[in-house]
Motif scaffolding. Structure first.
Motif, PDB file in Angstrom:
ATOM      1  N   LYS A  53       0.814  -1.211   0.000  1.00 23.04           N
ATOM      2  CA  LYS A  53       0.000   0.000   0.000  1.00 23.04           C
ATOM      3  C   LYS A  53       0.855   1.272   0.000  1.00 23.04           C
ATOM      4  N   GLY A  54       0.576   2.142  -0.952  1.00 26.17           N
ATOM      5  CA  GLY A  54       1.245   3.425  -1.035  1.00 26.17           C
ATOM      6  C   GLY A  54       2.525   3.435  -1.846  1.00 26.17           C
ATOM      7  N   LYS A  55       3.089   2.273  -2.121  1.00 26.52           N
ATOM      8  CA  LYS A  55       4.348   2.208  -2.861  1.00 26.52           C
ATOM      9  C   LYS A  55       4.079   2.266  -4.369  1.00 26.52           C
ATOM     10  N   LYS A  56       4.869   3.080  -5.056  1.00 25.80           N
ATOM     11  CA  LYS A  56       4.725   3.235  -6.497  1.00 25.80           C
ATOM     12  C   LYS A  56       6.091   3.113  -7.179  1.00 25.80           C
ATOM     13  N   LYS A 380       6.963   5.454  -1.563  1.00 25.56           N
ATOM     14  CA  LYS A 380       5.741   6.259  -1.458  1.00 25.56           C
ATOM     15  C   LYS A 380       5.957   7.656  -2.022  1.00 25.56           C
ATOM     16  N   ASN A 381       7.125   8.208  -1.746  1.00 24.34           N
ATOM     17  CA  ASN A 381       7.499   9.552  -2.206  1.00 24.34           C
ATOM     18  C   ASN A 381       9.006   9.680  -2.068  1.00 24.34           C
ATOM     19  N   ASP A 384      10.621   8.834   1.259  1.00 17.89           N
ATOM     20  CA  ASP A 384      10.467   7.475   1.774  1.00 17.89           C
ATOM     21  C   ASP A 384      11.814   6.752   1.729  1.00 17.89           C
TER      22      ASP A 384
END
Length: 428
Positions: A53-56, A380-381, A384
């Motif tokens: 979740k949240g990782k791109k 995430k950003n 991170d």
């Protein structure tokens, strides 16, 4: 619970990738017997495991073998034709032998002055791989991304890179791309360690290999089907060399632009194709793996490439925008890098060549034409610090010899520390 899920995922992935044996693969499609000549089959895995979740995805580090190319060793064709012409003059060829001679002449005419060049098949392979890369990881290829592409100085590698970049530009026309092919990059893109390779090709290794091959005869029936004069065969024909050259041509035809016009697979039995593949697979293992017979260190030839991959990644992680390093080279490098990383158990160390298949050490799973390794980075950003990676071998999720609580993802720091220690501890 996370550890249980990771173990189950690894088990499922192993079953998916090794569910069918080489013998079955070859029975279903003779082209698999070609091993490293296999026309890139594309990914088996079409739906990738979602990121935590949240990782791109924000960065891709890639190494790809050039795509399908014309036959690279015309001396084998010339050797075959010279012998078969002599046999024809002495009326020592069967009708099948005469037919095979005509086919080899067609092949010779086709590859004349185009030896080893990328074919239309190879160009399309790299376009398709790039298309899927962009479709799977669109976040990496935003307009402001930094894309760096480098190739070995081999023309087929350069053209493989160029075709991939043409596809990328068609999909992302505003994306700036920096591509080059230079001797300066060959130290890591195509490093050849003469000392390690000398150990892998020692007389002891050759004798060990020849003993293994004797268990899998492939010559007598085929030779008898092509030559009508046993005296001519006894006097002029090196059976192993002749059949080896024919099998090489049969395998390599699938990568050429005449692959839909003729074949040589029909002159072999199914068992002969399997035995020929088995011997070639063992040859790859003896020459390029962690086999104790070759000193057990051959994959360290790619220590410079692995260090380059790690250092590039460390730099790109610091960037506030996405990026990619795309490298284009050769089968030996990709195979040794896969072994050095221990992907999917390819760091196997054994002197029992019969174990290779049952333990999943299969050449065409790693180095078909256009074979490739993609390491995809997630966060995430830019703030991170817990960067995750996922490894794709030929576009399928792969395992590493590292513990993880987020399989098929791994923590970058774990990867970085483990492999830096591995190559730092290597003694030249």
């Amino acid at each position: 619970m996370k550890r249980i899920i990771s173990i189950l995922w690894i088990a499922c992935l192993s079953m998916m990738m090794t569910a069918q044996t080489p013998k079955q693969d070859i029975k279903n499609d003779f082209r698999f017997s070609g091993g490293s000549f296999l026309n890139y089959p594309g990914p088996k895995q079409h739906k990738l495991t979602p990121a935590p979740k949240g990782k791109k995805p924000f960065y891709i580090s890639h190494y790809g073998r050039h795509g399908s190319r014309n036959i690279t060793k015309p001396d084998r064709i010339h050797s075959l034709l010279s012998l078969m012409k002599q046999a024809e003059e002495q009326k020592a060829l069967t009708p099948l032998g005469l037919d095979v001679k005509k086919r080899v002449e067609i092949i010779e005419a086709h590859v004349h002055e185009r030896t080893g060049e990328l074919t239309a098949i190879g160009a399309q392979q790299h376009k398709d791989i790039m298309r899927r890369m962009v479709e799977r990881f669109p976040e990496v290829f935003k307009d402001k991304a930094t894309i760096t592409a480098r190739s070995s100085i081999s023309i087929r590698s350069i053209l493989s890179m160029s075709n991939a970049m043409v596809q990328l530009k068609a999909m992302r026309p505003k994306l700036p791309i920096n591509q080059d092919a230079s001797l300066r990059d060959m130290h890591h893109l195509f490093h050849f360690d003469a000392e390690l390779m000398a150990k892998a090709s020692s007389d002891d290794v050759k004798a060990f290999y020849n003993t293994f091959c004797q268990k899998y005869p492939t010559t007598d029936r085929l030779i008898a089907s092509l030559f009508s004069d046993t005296a001519f065969v006894t006097q002029h024909v090196n059976k192993e060399s002749f059949v080896g050259h024919l099998f090489h041509l049969a395998s390599d035809l699938q990568d050429t632009n005449i692959s839909d016009q003729l074949t040589l697979y029909d002159i072999f039995t199914e068992e002969e194709l399997y035995f020929n593949w088995k011997k070639r697979n063992a040859e790859w293992y003896l020459g390029w793996s962690f086999c104790p017979k070759n000193s057990g260190k051959a994959p360290y030839s790619q220590r410079f490439l692995l260090r380059h991959i790690i250092e590039n990644a460390d730099s790109c992680i610091q960037l506030p925008y996405p990026s990619a390093n795309l490298r284009y080279g050769h089968d030996t490098v990709l195979l040794q890098l896969t072994c050095l990383l221990g992907i999917n158990g390819y760091d196997l160390s054994t002197t029992d060549l019969e174990q290779l298949e049952q333990r999943g050490w299969i050449d065409y799973h790693v180095i078909p034409m256009a074979g490739n390794l993609q390491i995809v980075f997630y966060r995430k950003n830019p703030a991170d610090k817990d960067v995750l990676i996922k490894v794709l071998l030929n576009e399928n999720e792969a395992t590493l010899p590292l513990q993880t609580d987020v399989a098929p993802y791994y923590h970058w720091n774990d990867f970085r520390n483990y492999y830096l220690q591995r190559i730092n501890n290597y003694k030249e």
